[in-house]
Scaffold this motif. Structure first.
Motif, PDB file in Angstrom:
ATOM      1  N   PRO A  16       0.938  -1.398   0.118  1.00  0.00           N
ATOM      2  CA  PRO A  16       0.016   0.002   0.039  1.00  0.00           C
ATOM      3  C   PRO A  16       0.793   1.272  -0.044  1.00  0.00           C
ATOM      4  O   PRO A  16       1.838   1.323   0.754  1.00  0.00           O
ATOM      5  CB  PRO A  16      -0.691  -0.199   1.314  1.00  0.00           C
ATOM      6  N   TYR A  17       0.499   2.360  -0.680  1.00  0.00           N
ATOM      7  CA  TYR A  17       1.225   3.248  -0.858  1.00  0.00           C
ATOM      8  C   TYR A  17       1.071   4.323   0.399  1.00  0.00           C
ATOM      9  O   TYR A  17       0.047   4.339   1.181  1.00  0.00           O
ATOM     10  CB  TYR A  17       0.625   4.347  -1.991  1.00  0.00           C
ATOM     11  N   PHE A  18       2.305   4.825   0.687  1.00  0.00           N
ATOM     12  CA  PHE A  18       2.505   5.720   1.987  1.00  0.00           C
ATOM     13  C   PHE A  18       2.274   5.074   3.311  1.00  0.00           C
ATOM     14  O   PHE A  18       2.198   5.643   4.319  1.00  0.00           O
ATOM     15  CB  PHE A  18       1.275   6.852   1.938  1.00  0.00           C
ATOM     16  N   SER A  19       2.402   3.448   3.457  1.00  0.00           N
ATOM     17  CA  SER A  19       2.432   2.847   4.224  1.00  0.00           C
ATOM     18  C   SER A  19       3.738   2.627   4.724  1.00  0.00           C
ATOM     19  O   SER A  19       4.834   3.207   3.934  1.00  0.00           O
ATOM     20  CB  SER A  19       1.947   1.332   3.872  1.00  0.00           C
ATOM     21  N   VAL A  23       7.375   3.148   2.413  1.00  0.00           N
ATOM     22  CA  VAL A  23       8.574   4.194   2.391  1.00  0.00           C
ATOM     23  C   VAL A  23       9.559   3.230   2.813  1.00  0.00           C
ATOM     24  O   VAL A  23      10.778   3.744   2.410  1.00  0.00           O
ATOM     25  CB  VAL A  23       8.165   4.853   3.675  1.00  0.00           C
ATOM     26  N   ILE A  24       9.700   2.231   3.619  1.00  0.00           N
ATOM     27  CA  ILE A  24      11.066   1.594   4.016  1.00  0.00           C
ATOM     28  C   ILE A  24      11.880   0.719   2.694  1.00  0.00           C
ATOM     29  O   ILE A  24      12.794   0.936   2.578  1.00  0.00           O
ATOM     30  CB  ILE A  24      10.922   0.619   5.070  1.00  0.00           C
ATOM     31  N   GLN A  25      10.505   0.138   1.940  1.00  0.00           N
ATOM     32  CA  GLN A  25      11.297  -0.550   0.684  1.00  0.00           C
ATOM     33  C   GLN A  25      11.545   0.382  -0.337  1.00  0.00           C
ATOM     34  O   GLN A  25      12.690   0.159  -1.301  1.00  0.00           O
ATOM     35  CB  GLN A  25      10.266  -1.447   0.278  1.00  0.00           C
ATOM     36  N   ILE A  30      12.581   7.394  -3.046  1.00  0.00           N
ATOM     37  CA  ILE A  30      12.090   8.714  -2.486  1.00  0.00           C
ATOM     38  C   ILE A  30      12.942  10.026  -2.270  1.00  0.00           C
ATOM     39  O   ILE A  30      12.601  10.986  -2.670  1.00  0.00           O
ATOM     40  CB  ILE A  30      11.169   8.346  -1.051  1.00  0.00           C
ATOM     41  N   ALA A  31      14.052   9.436  -1.663  1.00  0.00           N
ATOM     42  CA  ALA A  31      15.058  10.591  -1.313  1.00  0.00           C
ATOM     43  C   ALA A  31      15.499  11.074  -2.776  1.00  0.00           C
ATOM     44  O   ALA A  31      15.945  12.306  -2.696  1.00  0.00           O
ATOM     45  CB  ALA A  31      15.933   9.884  -0.643  1.00  0.00           C
ATOM     46  N   THR A  32      15.833  10.045  -3.789  1.00  0.00           N
ATOM     47  CA  THR A  32      16.342  10.725  -4.975  1.00  0.00           C
ATOM     48  C   THR A  32      15.261  11.554  -5.622  1.00  0.00           C
ATOM     49  O   THR A  32      15.681  12.914  -6.089  1.00  0.00           O
ATOM     50  CB  THR A  32      16.544   9.557  -5.884  1.00  0.00           C
ATOM     51  N   CYS A  33      14.082  11.390  -5.549  1.00  0.00           N
ATOM     52  CA  CYS A  33      13.010  12.478  -6.101  1.00  0.00           C
ATOM     53  C   CYS A  33      12.914  13.733  -5.407  1.00  0.00           C
ATOM     54  O   CYS A  33      13.034  14.691  -6.085  1.00  0.00           O
ATOM     55  CB  CYS A  33      11.605  11.725  -5.929  1.00  0.00           C
ATOM     56  N   ALA A  88      23.024  11.396   1.575  1.00  0.00           N
ATOM     57  CA  ALA A  88      23.471  10.415   2.355  1.00  0.00           C
ATOM     58  C   ALA A  88      22.960   9.158   2.542  1.00  0.00           C
ATOM     59  O   ALA A  88      23.391   8.003   2.172  1.00  0.00           O
ATOM     60  CB  ALA A  88      23.904  10.854   3.661  1.00  0.00           C
ATOM     61  N   ILE A  89      21.468   9.433   2.364  1.00  0.00           N
ATOM     62  CA  ILE A  89      20.320   8.293   2.259  1.00  0.00           C
ATOM     63  C   ILE A  89      20.622   7.554   1.112  1.00  0.00           C
ATOM     64  O   ILE A  89      20.517   6.439   0.970  1.00  0.00           O
ATOM     65  CB  ILE A  89      19.100   8.752   2.737  1.00  0.00           C
TER      66      ILE A  89
END
Length: 369
Positions: A16-19, A23-25, A30-33, A88-89
């Motif tokens: 599920p999105y925003f779960s 976020v972990i996977q 997400i950090a690249t975006c 760094a992430i």
């Protein structure tokens, strides 16, 4: 990191999105975006000033007669820390997916050893990068031509681009450890030690940066990072099953660890107690950013000496514990005397053979475990 969003391992069902699991996977993507938002902002004239505050160093203090561009620190550095913490992430995710995960497929490790393997792999890459970066600064800025270089012309307010960026990356890397505790699903009982380790390294880098002790600070960090490169490389060799290489590397590390601690103590005493004393001021001058007062100088020296003593004490305790374990292991080894052979019936012989096989398989299981 990849071309699409990840799914839960062993399942075709979309996470599920925003779960939390989503976020972990996909935290690397997400950090690249997020970083791309700031980079794209540089392409438009209206957003360039805001985007550049998060990417390019600010607080330029270069004068017209100076050949090199020099920077100092200020409140805008907080924007740099935010952006490069996200970077760094991304760096962490790339090393994990494209290097460590591929190496993990070649070795079979327990979950505890796998976590230590990943930790050493991440720190090895960071320490190696920092050590090479420091060497580049030493070469470009003429370090070690004279020992007085460490205290001449203090305060060292003007920093070159590479030096300022070095400290920004140092602080950003240790800041990214905090979100990684959540992203890597670190156990709660393991968090305090990791937070203390990251917080201590962040505080050291920050104080060096703010107190304008950049020259001695980079040198001490280089000494520490160099020996840590060898330590984490040795751990990787140990977990990879290359015990002979690991043993030799650990022996070299044990010697270098003591020598580097002594070198850090000697250099700190020379710089803080003798060198900077010649240009000492009675009180801190915040306008000139001159912190070479007796209180700050003595406190800095005491902190360095206490850190070296603390690391040396932990090293000695670890070596003593290792010696006790080795002596205990050697003392428990006893020779087993063979039982006298007796004639048995065929049934008794078959039962004995079965028992022997079971005992052998059990001993093999214990050894494998």
């Amino acid at each position: 990191m990849g071309t699409g969003f990840r799914k839960r391992p062993g399942s075709n069902k979309q996470v599920p999105y925003f779960s939390h699991e989503f976020v972990i996977q996909n935290h690397g993507d997400i950090a690249t975006c997020l970083c791309m938002v700031f980079i794209v902002g540089l392409m438009f004239q209206t957003t360039t000033p805001l985007a550049s505050a998060f990417i390019a160093p600010k607080h330029n203090i270069t004068e017209l007669d100076q050949p090199a561009v020099l920077y100092t620190y200020g409140f805008k550095d907080a924007c740099l820390l935010f952006f490069y913490t996200i970077a760094a992430i991304i760096f962490h995710a790339i090393i994990q997916e494209y290097v460590l995960d591929k190496l993990m497929r070649k070795v079979r490790l327990s979950k505890t050893k796998a976590n230590k393997f990943n930790e050493s792999g991440q720190l090895l890459s960071f320490y190696a990068l920092s050590a090479f970066w420091a060497l580049s600064i030493f070469k470009d800025e003429g370090y070690f031509h004279s020992l007085s270089f460490f205290w001449n012309e203090y305060p060292h307010v003007g920093l070159t681009f590479m030096t300022k960026f070095f400290f920004i990356i140092q602080m950003s890397y240790w800041m990214h450890i905090l979100p990684e505790l959540y992203l890597q699903k670190v156990k709660r009982e393991e968090m305090p030690a990791k937070i203390l380790f990251a917080g201590l390294n962040f505080a050291i880098s920050l104080l060096i940066y703010l107190l304008n002790f950049s020259r001695i600070g980079i040198t001490l960090l280089f000494i520490d990072h160099t020996v840590n490169v060898l330590f984490h490389f040795s751990r990787l060799m140990h977990f990879s099953g290359k015990n002979k290489i690991a043993r030799n590397c650990f022996r070299v590390y044990n010697i270098l660890f003591v020598l580097t601690r002594l070198a850090a103590i000697f250099l700190s005493i020379i710089v803080f107690w003798f060198g900077l004393k010649n240009s000492s001021v009675e009180s801190i001058n915040f306008e000139e950013k001159n912190f070479n007062s007796p209180i700050v100088r003595t406190t800095s020296l005491v902190v360095v000496l206490l850190l070296q003593a603390w690391m040396m004490w932990n090293f000695i305790l670890f070596q003593c514990k290792k010696l006790r374990e080795n002596s205990k292991t050697s003392s428990t080894k006893t020779t087993v005397k063979p039982f006298p052979k007796k004639q048995r019936t065929s049934k008794e012989g078959s039962d004995t053979d079965l028992d022997t096989r079971e005992e052998t398989s059990d001993s093999e299981k214990i050894k494998s475990n």
